[in-house]
Design a protein around this motif. Structure first.
Motif, PDB file in Angstrom:
ATOM      1  N   LEU A   1       0.821  -1.210   0.000  1.00  0.00           N
ATOM      2  CA  LEU A   1       0.000   0.000   0.000  1.00  0.00           C
ATOM      3  C   LEU A   1       0.852   1.256   0.000  1.00  0.00           C
ATOM      4  CD1 LEU A   1      -2.898  -0.709   2.509  1.00  0.00           C
ATOM      5  CD2 LEU A   1      -3.030  -0.500   0.037  1.00  0.00           C
ATOM      6  N   LYS A   2       2.058   1.171   0.474  1.00  0.00           N
ATOM      7  CA  LYS A   2       2.919   2.345   0.623  1.00  0.00           C
ATOM      8  C   LYS A   2       3.654   2.706  -0.658  1.00  0.00           C
ATOM      9  CE  LYS A   2       3.339   1.452   5.485  1.00  0.00           C
ATOM     10  NZ  LYS A   2       4.138   1.024   6.586  1.00  0.00           N
ATOM     11  N   SER A   3       3.598   1.869  -1.650  1.00  0.00           N
ATOM     12  CA  SER A   3       4.297   2.177  -2.898  1.00  0.00           C
ATOM     13  C   SER A   3       3.484   3.169  -3.723  1.00  0.00           C
ATOM     14  CB  SER A   3       4.545   0.902  -3.707  1.00  0.00           C
ATOM     15  OG  SER A   3       3.343   0.460  -4.297  1.00  0.00           O
ATOM     16  N   PRO A   4       4.162   4.035  -4.471  1.00  0.00           N
ATOM     17  CA  PRO A   4       3.441   4.976  -5.334  1.00  0.00           C
ATOM     18  C   PRO A   4       2.523   4.269  -6.326  1.00  0.00           C
ATOM     19  CG  PRO A   4       5.750   5.597  -5.174  1.00  0.00           C
ATOM     20  CD  PRO A   4       5.600   4.255  -4.504  1.00  0.00           C
ATOM     21  N   GLU A   5       2.955   3.142  -6.827  1.00  0.00           N
ATOM     22  CA  GLU A   5       2.154   2.406  -7.801  1.00  0.00           C
ATOM     23  C   GLU A   5       0.852   1.915  -7.187  1.00  0.00           C
ATOM     24  OE1 GLU A   5       5.410   1.667  -7.134  1.00  0.00           O
ATOM     25  OE2 GLU A   5       6.272   2.614  -8.910  1.00  0.00           O
ATOM     26  N   ALA A   6       0.923   1.421  -5.947  1.00  0.00           N
ATOM     27  CA  ALA A   6      -0.278   0.937  -5.267  1.00  0.00           C
ATOM     28  C   ALA A   6      -1.243   2.097  -5.012  1.00  0.00           C
ATOM     29  CB  ALA A   6       0.093   0.261  -3.949  1.00  0.00           C
ATOM     30  N   PHE A   7      -0.699   3.233  -4.595  1.00  0.00           N
ATOM     31  CA  PHE A   7      -1.546   4.397  -4.355  1.00  0.00           C
ATOM     32  C   PHE A   7      -2.230   4.830  -5.647  1.00  0.00           C
ATOM     33  CE2 PHE A   7      -2.561   8.861  -4.071  1.00  0.00           C
ATOM     34  CZ  PHE A   7      -3.192   8.945  -2.837  1.00  0.00           C
ATOM     35  N   ILE A   8      -1.480   4.893  -6.722  1.00  0.00           N
ATOM     36  CA  ILE A   8      -2.046   5.297  -8.017  1.00  0.00           C
ATOM     37  C   ILE A   8      -3.158   4.347  -8.435  1.00  0.00           C
ATOM     38  CG2 ILE A   8      -1.529   5.460 -10.491  1.00  0.00           C
ATOM     39  CD1 ILE A   8       1.259   6.565  -9.625  1.00  0.00           C
ATOM     40  N   GLN A   9      -2.954   3.082  -8.242  1.00  0.00           N
ATOM     41  CA  GLN A   9      -3.967   2.100  -8.617  1.00  0.00           C
ATOM     42  C   GLN A   9      -5.249   2.302  -7.805  1.00  0.00           C
ATOM     43  OE1 GLN A   9      -2.879  -1.995  -7.948  1.00  0.00           O
ATOM     44  NE2 GLN A   9      -4.118  -2.661  -9.690  1.00  0.00           N
ATOM     45  N   LEU A  10      -5.119   2.540  -6.520  1.00  0.00           N
ATOM     46  CA  LEU A  10      -6.290   2.787  -5.680  1.00  0.00           C
ATOM     47  C   LEU A  10      -6.972   4.094  -6.080  1.00  0.00           C
ATOM     48  CD1 LEU A  10      -4.803   1.746  -2.228  1.00  0.00           C
ATOM     49  CD2 LEU A  10      -6.599   0.534  -3.503  1.00  0.00           C
ATOM     50  N   TYR A  11      -6.183   5.113  -6.333  1.00  0.00           N
ATOM     51  CA  TYR A  11      -6.711   6.428  -6.704  1.00  0.00           C
ATOM     52  C   TYR A  11      -7.455   6.379  -8.039  1.00  0.00           C
ATOM     53  CZ  TYR A  11      -6.773  11.279  -8.234  1.00  0.00           C
ATOM     54  OH  TYR A  11      -7.160  12.502  -8.718  1.00  0.00           O
ATOM     55  N   GLU A  12      -6.936   5.622  -8.993  1.00  0.00           N
ATOM     56  CA  GLU A  12      -7.576   5.530 -10.300  1.00  0.00           C
ATOM     57  C   GLU A  12      -9.002   4.995 -10.210  1.00  0.00           C
ATOM     58  OE1 GLU A  12      -4.831   3.177 -12.606  1.00  0.00           O
ATOM     59  OE2 GLU A  12      -3.829   4.975 -13.376  1.00  0.00           O
ATOM     60  N   ASN A  13      -9.305   4.242  -9.176  1.00  0.00           N
ATOM     61  CA  ASN A  13     -10.645   3.687  -9.011  1.00  0.00           C
ATOM     62  C   ASN A  13     -11.655   4.689  -8.463  1.00  0.00           C
ATOM     63  OD1 ASN A  13      -9.948   1.094  -9.928  1.00  0.00           O
ATOM     64  ND2 ASN A  13      -9.170   0.562  -7.923  1.00  0.00           N
ATOM     65  N   VAL A  14     -11.170   5.811  -7.910  1.00  0.00           N
ATOM     66  CA  VAL A  14     -12.090   6.754  -7.252  1.00  0.00           C
ATOM     67  C   VAL A  14     -11.972   8.189  -7.743  1.00  0.00           C
ATOM     68  CG1 VAL A  14     -12.213   5.397  -5.120  1.00  0.00           C
ATOM     69  CG2 VAL A  14     -10.529   7.224  -5.316  1.00  0.00           C
ATOM     70  N   TYR A  15     -11.015   8.513  -8.596  1.00  0.00           N
ATOM     71  CA  TYR A  15     -10.759   9.917  -8.887  1.00  0.00           C
ATOM     72  C   TYR A  15     -11.952  10.642  -9.503  1.00  0.00           C
ATOM     73  CZ  TYR A  15      -9.928   9.185 -13.900  1.00  0.00           C
ATOM     74  OH  TYR A  15     -10.078   8.891 -15.223  1.00  0.00           O
ATOM     75  N   LYS A  16     -12.703   9.980 -10.363  1.00  0.00           N
ATOM     76  CA  LYS A  16     -13.877  10.643 -10.964  1.00  0.00           C
ATOM     77  C   LYS A  16     -14.930  10.948  -9.911  1.00  0.00           C
ATOM     78  CE  LYS A  16     -13.363   8.739 -15.587  1.00  0.00           C
ATOM     79  NZ  LYS A  16     -13.911   7.844 -16.596  1.00  0.00           N
ATOM     80  N   ASP A  17     -15.163  10.020  -9.016  1.00  0.00           N
ATOM     81  CA  ASP A  17     -16.134  10.232  -7.949  1.00  0.00           C
ATOM     82  C   ASP A  17     -15.674  11.321  -6.985  1.00  0.00           C
ATOM     83  OD1 ASP A  17     -17.799   8.270  -8.990  1.00  0.00           O
ATOM     84  OD2 ASP A  17     -16.935   6.694  -7.735  1.00  0.00           O
ATOM     85  N   LEU A  18     -14.382  11.373  -6.700  1.00  0.00           N
ATOM     86  CA  LEU A  18     -13.850  12.430  -5.836  1.00  0.00           C
ATOM     87  C   LEU A  18     -14.112  13.798  -6.452  1.00  0.00           C
ATOM     88  CD1 LEU A  18     -10.372  10.941  -4.844  1.00  0.00           C
ATOM     89  CD2 LEU A  18     -12.355  11.219  -3.342  1.00  0.00           C
ATOM     90  N   TYR A  19     -13.787  13.924  -7.717  1.00  0.00           N
ATOM     91  CA  TYR A  19     -13.966  15.214  -8.383  1.00  0.00           C
ATOM     92  C   TYR A  19     -15.448  15.583  -8.456  1.00  0.00           C
ATOM     93  CZ  TYR A  19     -14.024  18.911 -11.800  1.00  0.00           C
ATOM     94  OH  TYR A  19     -14.260  20.107 -12.429  1.00  0.00           O
ATOM     95  N   ARG A  20     -16.280  14.638  -8.825  1.00  0.00           N
ATOM     96  CA  ARG A  20     -17.716  14.906  -8.922  1.00  0.00           C
ATOM     97  C   ARG A  20     -18.269  15.342  -7.565  1.00  0.00           C
ATOM     98  NH1 ARG A  20     -19.631   9.991 -10.580  1.00  0.00           N
ATOM     99  NH2 ARG A  20     -18.694  10.447 -12.570  1.00  0.00           N
ATOM    100  N   TYR A  21     -17.869  14.649  -6.521  1.00  0.00           N
ATOM    101  CA  TYR A  21     -18.310  15.011  -5.171  1.00  0.00           C
ATOM    102  C   TYR A  21     -17.872  16.439  -4.825  1.00  0.00           C
ATOM    103  CZ  TYR A  21     -18.307  15.316  -0.122  1.00  0.00           C
ATOM    104  OH  TYR A  21     -18.496  15.747   1.160  1.00  0.00           O
ATOM    105  N   ALA A  22     -16.615  16.760  -5.058  1.00  0.00           N
ATOM    106  CA  ALA A  22     -16.107  18.095  -4.736  1.00  0.00           C
ATOM    107  C   ALA A  22     -16.794  19.163  -5.576  1.00  0.00           C
ATOM    108  CB  ALA A  22     -14.596  18.148  -4.940  1.00  0.00           C
TER     109      ALA A  22
END
Length: 157
Positions: A4-25
């Motif tokens: 979970l601490k690797s940049p790649e793991a973070f990016i993978q998790l983020y890619e699953n939610v970024y549209k929803d994050l932006y829409r919510y904001a």
């Protein structure tokens, strides 16, 4: 847990939610630049605090909680800002008149109701997840969301 601490793991998790994050904001703040700033700040904080995350399954609710705090802080700033908000929200399936009306009605809701509806509709969370994020009973969340939608329906008639 180390992965979970690797940049790649973070990016993978983020890619699953970024549209929803932006829409919510965007729907919470109503301003493109502020929404982008809030999401950017939330992502930076999440990346810096990834060591606090217990499991990758909790990532979505964890990063939404961070974003929610950023949006809440920004909305408090709005109260002290003399100029009007910038760009209007882009609407999709409503005609212009309906979109304007819906935006105005949404803004009339109390802050807590806007937050609950945003998490439910644009964040995609159920009442139990929202309750956990906001430290509320899920039955309370359901009833407050129901009341907020009822209020919007009454206002629309």
């Amino acid at each position: 847990m180390e992965d979970l601490k690797s940049p790649e793991a973070f990016i993978q998790l983020y890619e699953n939610v970024y549209k929803d994050l932006y829409r919510y904001a965007l729907y919470t703040l109503g301003n493109v630049q502020d929404a982008e700033d809030a999401v950017g700040d939330a992502v930076l904080d999440a990346y810096a605090g990834i060591h606090n995350l217990r499991s990758k399954e909790a990532f979505r609710s964890w990063i939404f909680a961070i974003l929610s705090a950023k949006c809440k802080r920004k909305r408090r700033e709005y109260a002290n800002r003399p100029e009007p908000l910038g760009e209007e929200l882009p609407e999709r399936s409503l005609n212009l008149e309906e979109a304007v009306q819906m935006r105005e009605l949404f803004e009339r809701l109390p802050e807590e109701e806007r937050l609950l509806i945003s998490l439910r509709v644009w964040g995609g969370y159920n009442s139990k997840e929202i309750g956990e994020m906001l430290r509320m009973n899920d039955g309370t969340v359901r009833s407050r969301i129901s009341r907020a939608f009822a209020r919007l329906r009454v206002w629309m008639t």
